[in-house]
Write a protein that holds these residues in place. Sequence first.
Motif, short mmCIF file in Angstrom:
data_model
loop_
_atom_site.label_atom_id
_atom_site.label_comp_id
_atom_site.label_asym_id
_atom_site.label_seq_id
_atom_site.Cartn_x
_atom_site.Cartn_y
_atom_site.Cartn_z
N LYS A 17 37.48 58.78 39.08
CA LYS A 17 36.79 57.55 39.47
C LYS A 17 37.12 56.42 38.50
CE LYS A 17 32.20 55.63 40.33
NZ LYS A 17 30.73 55.89 40.30
N LEU A 18 37.12 56.74 37.20
CA LEU A 18 37.45 55.72 36.21
C LEU A 18 38.88 55.22 36.40
CD1 LEU A 18 35.81 57.28 33.03
CD2 LEU A 18 35.04 55.25 34.27
N SER A 19 39.79 56.13 36.76
CA SER A 19 41.18 55.74 37.00
C SER A 19 41.28 54.79 38.17
CB SER A 19 42.02 56.99 37.24
OG SER A 19 43.36 56.65 37.53
N ASP A 20 40.54 55.11 39.26
CA ASP A 20 40.56 54.21 40.42
C ASP A 20 40.00 52.84 40.06
OD1 ASP A 20 41.62 56.24 41.95
OD2 ASP A 20 39.69 56.85 42.81
N GLU A 21 38.91 52.83 39.29
CA GLU A 21 38.31 51.56 38.88
C GLU A 21 39.27 50.78 37.99
OE1 GLU A 21 34.68 52.70 37.01
OE2 GLU A 21 33.60 53.01 38.91
N PHE A 22 39.97 51.47 37.10
CA PHE A 22 40.93 50.81 36.22
C PHE A 22 42.07 50.20 37.04
CE2 PHE A 22 44.91 50.98 33.78
CZ PHE A 22 44.55 50.17 32.70
N LYS A 23 42.57 50.93 38.03
CA LYS A 23 43.64 50.39 38.87
C LYS A 23 43.18 49.16 39.64
CE LYS A 23 45.95 54.85 39.54
NZ LYS A 23 46.25 55.94 40.51
N ALA A 24 41.93 49.22 40.13
CA ALA A 24 41.40 48.06 40.86
C ALA A 24 41.27 46.85 39.95
CB ALA A 24 40.05 48.42 41.48
N LEU A 25 40.77 47.08 38.73
CA LEU A 25 40.65 45.98 37.76
C LEU A 25 42.02 45.42 37.38
CD1 LEU A 25 37.85 47.38 35.42
CD2 LEU A 25 37.69 45.35 36.88
N LYS A 26 42.98 46.34 37.20
CA LYS A 26 44.33 45.91 36.85
C LYS A 26 44.92 45.03 37.95
CE LYS A 26 48.86 47.73 35.48
NZ LYS A 26 49.66 48.96 35.29
N LYS A 27 44.66 45.43 39.21
CA LYS A 27 45.17 44.65 40.33
C LYS A 27 44.53 43.26 40.37
CE LYS A 27 45.89 44.96 45.32
NZ LYS A 27 45.66 45.78 46.55
N LYS A 28 43.22 43.18 40.11
CA LYS A 28 42.53 41.89 40.10
C LYS A 28 43.07 41.00 38.98
CE LYS A 28 38.16 43.32 42.18
NZ LYS A 28 36.69 43.46 41.96
N VAL A 29 43.31 41.61 37.80
CA VAL A 29 43.86 40.85 36.67
C VAL A 29 45.24 40.29 37.04
CG1 VAL A 29 44.75 41.02 34.32
CG2 VAL A 29 42.55 42.04 34.90
N GLU A 30 46.07 41.11 37.67
CA GLU A 30 47.41 40.64 38.08
C GLU A 30 47.31 39.49 39.07
OE1 GLU A 30 49.14 44.21 39.54
OE2 GLU A 30 49.77 44.92 37.56
N GLU A 31 46.34 39.59 40.00
CA GLU A 31 46.16 38.51 40.97
C GLU A 31 45.70 37.22 40.28
OE1 GLU A 31 43.40 40.17 43.71
OE2 GLU A 31 44.91 41.37 44.77
N LEU A 32 44.77 37.37 39.32
CA LEU A 32 44.30 36.19 38.58
C LEU A 32 45.43 35.57 37.76
CD1 LEU A 32 40.82 37.49 37.37
CD2 LEU A 32 41.23 35.64 38.99
N GLU A 33 46.27 36.40 37.17
CA GLU A 33 47.40 35.88 36.39
C GLU A 33 48.36 35.11 37.28
OE1 GLU A 33 48.89 39.41 34.57
OE2 GLU A 33 47.70 39.15 32.74
N LYS A 34 48.58 35.60 38.51
CA LYS A 34 49.47 34.90 39.44
C LYS A 34 48.87 33.54 39.83
CE LYS A 34 51.59 39.01 41.50
NZ LYS A 34 51.72 39.84 42.74
N GLN A 35 47.54 33.54 40.06
CA GLN A 35 46.89 32.29 40.42
C GLN A 35 46.98 31.27 39.29
OE1 GLN A 35 42.88 33.17 41.66
NE2 GLN A 35 43.54 34.61 43.26
N LEU A 36 46.79 31.74 38.05
CA LEU A 36 46.88 30.83 36.91
C LEU A 36 48.30 30.32 36.72
CD1 LEU A 36 44.60 32.75 34.37
CD2 LEU A 36 44.10 30.55 35.44
N ALA A 37 49.26 31.20 36.94
CA ALA A 37 50.67 30.80 36.78
C ALA A 37 51.09 29.78 37.82
CB ALA A 37 51.56 32.05 36.86
N ALA A 38 50.45 29.83 39.00
CA ALA A 38 50.82 28.90 40.08
C ALA A 38 50.26 27.51 39.87
CB ALA A 38 50.32 29.46 41.42
N LYS A 39 49.28 27.34 38.99
CA LYS A 39 48.66 26.03 38.76
C LYS A 39 49.52 25.16 37.83
CE LYS A 39 43.90 27.42 39.58
NZ LYS A 39 42.55 27.54 39.00
#
Length: 369
Positions: free
Chosen positions: A347-369
């Motif tokens: 469960k912790l691994s799944d949560e970590f992967k989900a958080l990692k994915k959200k962080v990557e999405e946020l980084e892409k959004q910040l890079a696009a600005k």
Amino acid sequence: MKLPSEMSVSQIAQMIGGKVQGPDDVKISSFSPSPASATSGDIALISDLKLLKKLGECKASALIVPAGAELKLPLPLIFVERPMIAVQRILTALQPKWHRPAAGVHPSAVVDATAELAEGVAVGPLVYIGPKSKIGARTTILAGTTIGGGVKIGEDCLLHQGCMLADFVELGNRVILQQGVSLGGDGFGYVTERPSNMELLRDGLPGASDAPNPLLKIPQIGTVIIHDDVEIGCNTTIDRGTVGPTVVGAGSKIDNLVQIAHNVQLGRETIIVAQVGIAGSTSVADRAIIGGHAGVKDHLKIGKDSIVEAMAAVMKDVPDNEVVVGMPASNARTWFTEIAHVKKLPKLSDEFKALKKKVEELEKQLAAK
């Protein structure tokens, strides 16, 4: 199991030291260890209070129950402080008359002329007793048992069929050896002329070789001493000490198929359950319990009143009053906490992967600005 004769509930209560609730003149003809299988005329035992929920299905004529249980049932109850003591007393009264040889020596037995047999000793068929051995009063030795030279056996002992006692073994009084017990075989000790490959690899040294390096037997010149009131189960093996004795303390109980190596020291009233292996020169203190199939490394100390749970692999000393479990063995509370945490890892691994994915999405959004 049928009673020798019909007894009233009050008679049974007196025998087991219990107090009756309800009619005490109900007649009982047999004992059932389980309320689930009890029928009319039986008295049944309830040792686990969890079973009380199923009492509506019980057909027994009376029950033995733990003291303090709050019950209102339409049948007699006998309250006891320790249910298993009640069982011990009932079964002591119910046990059959076992087939034992009469006092004296069976014609097929071989007893050395220098052996000493005290009054009332019974020696069964095909027994061998070696030179200068001494057998205490009223001891019974059943068929096919072999006793070496210089052995000392105390009073009121019982050696079942096929036991083997090597030279110089000593038994105290009231010792019971079940079938096939072997006492005093050589301990497992060998040495090589030059350092073995195992030693070199262990110490991180070069020089491992395929050249012959014979294992030379180390003479095992000690003995085995079993103190009073010990019982040893079928096909258990206790090796003699390399130097000095391997010792089993008074009142200890050892189950079937146990291996106790050279120079092990068991304290008083220890319990060693089936298929345990205890390596050489380990000490097990008073009242320690080692559960089935556990293994204990050599030269360790197992503390007083400690418990080694079944199948544990003990690689270091166990403190007094400690409960250890697992492989390698560790504190039970710590071990179960770690297991609980391990079970959460997916469960912790799944949560970590989900958080990692959200962080990557946020980084892409910040890079696009």
